[in-house]
Design an enzyme around this catalytic site. Structure first.
Site, PDB file in Angstrom:
ATOM      1  N   LYS A 108       0.864  -1.188   0.000  1.00 23.28           N
ATOM      2  CA  LYS A 108       0.000   0.000   0.000  1.00 23.28           C
ATOM      3  C   LYS A 108       0.891   1.225   0.000  1.00 23.28           C
ATOM      4  CE  LYS A 108      -4.495   0.799   0.563  1.00 23.28           C
ATOM      5  NZ  LYS A 108      -5.509  -0.197   0.182  1.00 23.28           N
TER       6      LYS A 108
HETATM    7  N1  GLU Z   1      -7.196   0.079  -3.139  1.00 22.85           N
HETATM    8  C1  GLU Z   1      -7.960  -1.093  -3.418  1.00 22.85           C
HETATM    9  C2  GLU Z   1      -7.969  -2.020  -2.214  1.00 22.85           C
HETATM   10  O1  GLU Z   1      -7.792  -1.601  -1.108  1.00 22.85           O
HETATM   11  C3  GLU Z   1      -7.520  -1.771  -4.693  1.00 22.85           C
HETATM   12  C4  GLU Z   1      -6.107  -2.245  -4.709  1.00 22.85           C
HETATM   13  C5  GLU Z   1      -5.651  -2.742  -6.073  1.00 22.85           C
HETATM   14  O2  GLU Z   1      -6.453  -2.801  -6.979  1.00 22.85           O
HETATM   15  O3  GLU Z   1      -4.469  -3.084  -6.176  1.00 22.85           O
HETATM   16  O4  GLU Z   1      -8.224  -3.186  -2.326  1.00 22.85           O
END
Ligand code: GLU
Length: 420
Positions: A108
């Protein structure tokens, strides 16, 4: 504890892991290893503002695990972003991807910025400089960012372009959630909301309840909340209340969601919506009399202060970590069924995975194929969680973490500990 691991969400997540690891009988060495990220990057992001002054923003990318495949997870722009929150969200991505059966690890990123106060040019500069600061650590084989709170397809386009400029050729597979015109996938924008509604459909099926007429309250009207509202509305559910940071609106007969989305997309607020409705606060939204509550805003939105007021019978976690540990226990005691975040909001990363597959194979699917495959992956993951929970007579959050940990454990043991 340190600056990375000391935050609430990090500690909540560790508690969930420990509890599940106990039940699933996870190897103690594996348990210790998954509590820490493989790599955590902290960068400064200097930006020349429109008035020519320079501001420096704090940026992060935490790469938790690449056991199952490349690091994968969104990038968040929000004023309250911290290193620890990003670290916890990275961990959750690993467990989400493992649970969903994807060949991806977890990561993240985030920048502590209130993007609503920046001009488009400032936002573009910030995004390009942040990308440059982390560009040695991302790539289609190593780490693939995506949108999250405060970022969107345009942000991904800037990241893709900055990375590609540095490489000297177009690299669409470096991010997902891009505009379709530059290698994005059809269906990606609404995927998280649609996935949450697919999950809800599966739960209603096992509870032998219809979707039509089900009353739903949704906290958050961003990408996840507004799409969940739309797909629920299209399936005959009654969305009786919605809210954003500044409050919400309610109508027990059901809100006309397509009209509201049209209004909101231009006005960026509920104020002035012409259809009949009453105004409510965010606390009233949480306490709405309804069948299903979907918290689709930020982590910690439901805590021990407001958990007792929840009247819904089902909670679908559209956001990551919307319940604190205390709130989770309170809701469980009230007999509320919870579809946990790593399952409920998995639709986004599932279609991100499809997008990455399409990019690296340079062959694109139509929207029906994307949505049908999304539903298939969601149904299978829901079944794994539900079966494990029933068999072991445990709550669905613990069950989801157990299923996820077991897959990860197997992979980690097979790969072994390097160098030995
Ligand atoms: N931000 C989204 C999540 O928390 C998508 C992450 C992604 O598609 O890599 O799952």
């Amino acid at each position: 504890m340190d600056v990375l691991t000391s935050g609430h969400l990090y500690q909540n997540t560790i508690n969930i892991i420990n509890h599940a690891a106990e039940i699933a009988g996870i190897d103690p060495a594996i348990r210790t290893r998954v509590g820490k990220p493989k790599r955590a990057i902290m960068v400064s992001v200097p930006v020349r503002m429109d008035d020519h002054t320079v501001k420096v923003f704090a940026g992060y990318r935490v790469q938790h695990s690449q056991t199952l495949g490349p690091f994968k997870g969104g990038i968040r722009y929000h004023k309250s972003v911290t290193f620890s929150e990003v670290g916890a969200l990275a961990m959750l991505m690993t467990f989400k991807n493992s649970l969903l059966g994807l060949p991806l690890g977890g990561a993240k990123g985030g920048v502590a910025v209130d993007s609503s106060t920046l001009s488009r040019n400032e936002l573009q500069s910030l995004t390009r400089r942040y990308t440059s600061e982390i560009s040695n650590f991302i790539g289609p084989e190593s780490d693939i960012p995506a949108p999250d709170v405060g970022t969107d397809a345009q942000t991904m386009a800037w990241i893709m372009d900055s990375y590609s400029q540095e490489k000297g050729y177009a690299v669409p597979g470096v991010v997902t959630g891009k505009p379709v015109e530059i290698g994005g996938s059809l269906g990606r924008v609404g995927a998280t909301g649609l996935g949450a509604i697919f999950c809800l459909q599966e739960l209603l099926k096992v509870l032998d309840k219809p979707m039509a007429g089900t009353t739903i309250a949704i906290q958050g009207f961003g990408n996840v909340g507004s799409h969940a509202a739309l797909y629920a509305f299209e399936r005959g559910a009654k969305v009786v209340a919605v809210s954003d940071v500044s409050g919400g609106i309610a109508n027990e007969k059901g809100i006309n969601i397509p009209k509201l989305i049209e209004h909101y997309s231009t006005k960026k607020m509920f104020k002035g919506f012409s259809e009949p409705h009453g105004e409510i606060t965010n606390d009233q939204l949480i306490a709405t009399k309804c069948d299903v509550l979907i918290p689709a805003a930020l982590d910690g939105a439901i805590d021990k202060e407001n958990a007792n007021s929840v009247q819904a019978k089902i909670v679908v976690e559209g956001a990551n970590g919307p319940l604190t540990t205390d709130a989770d226990l309170i809701l469980q005691k009230k007999g509320i069924k919870i579809i946990p975040d790593i399952l409920a909001n998995g639709g986004g990363v599932i279609v991100s995975y499809f997008e990455w597959v399409q990019d690296i194979s340079a062959f694109f699917w139509d929207e029906e194929e994307v949505n049908a495959n999304l539903q298939k992956v969601m149904q299978a993951a829901f079944k794994r969680v539900w079966t494990f929970a029933e068999k072991n007579k445990i709550d669905t959050r613990t069950a989801a973490m157990c299923v996820s940990l077991k897959r990860l454990e197997k992979a980690m043991l097979l790969r072994g500990l390097y160098p030995r």
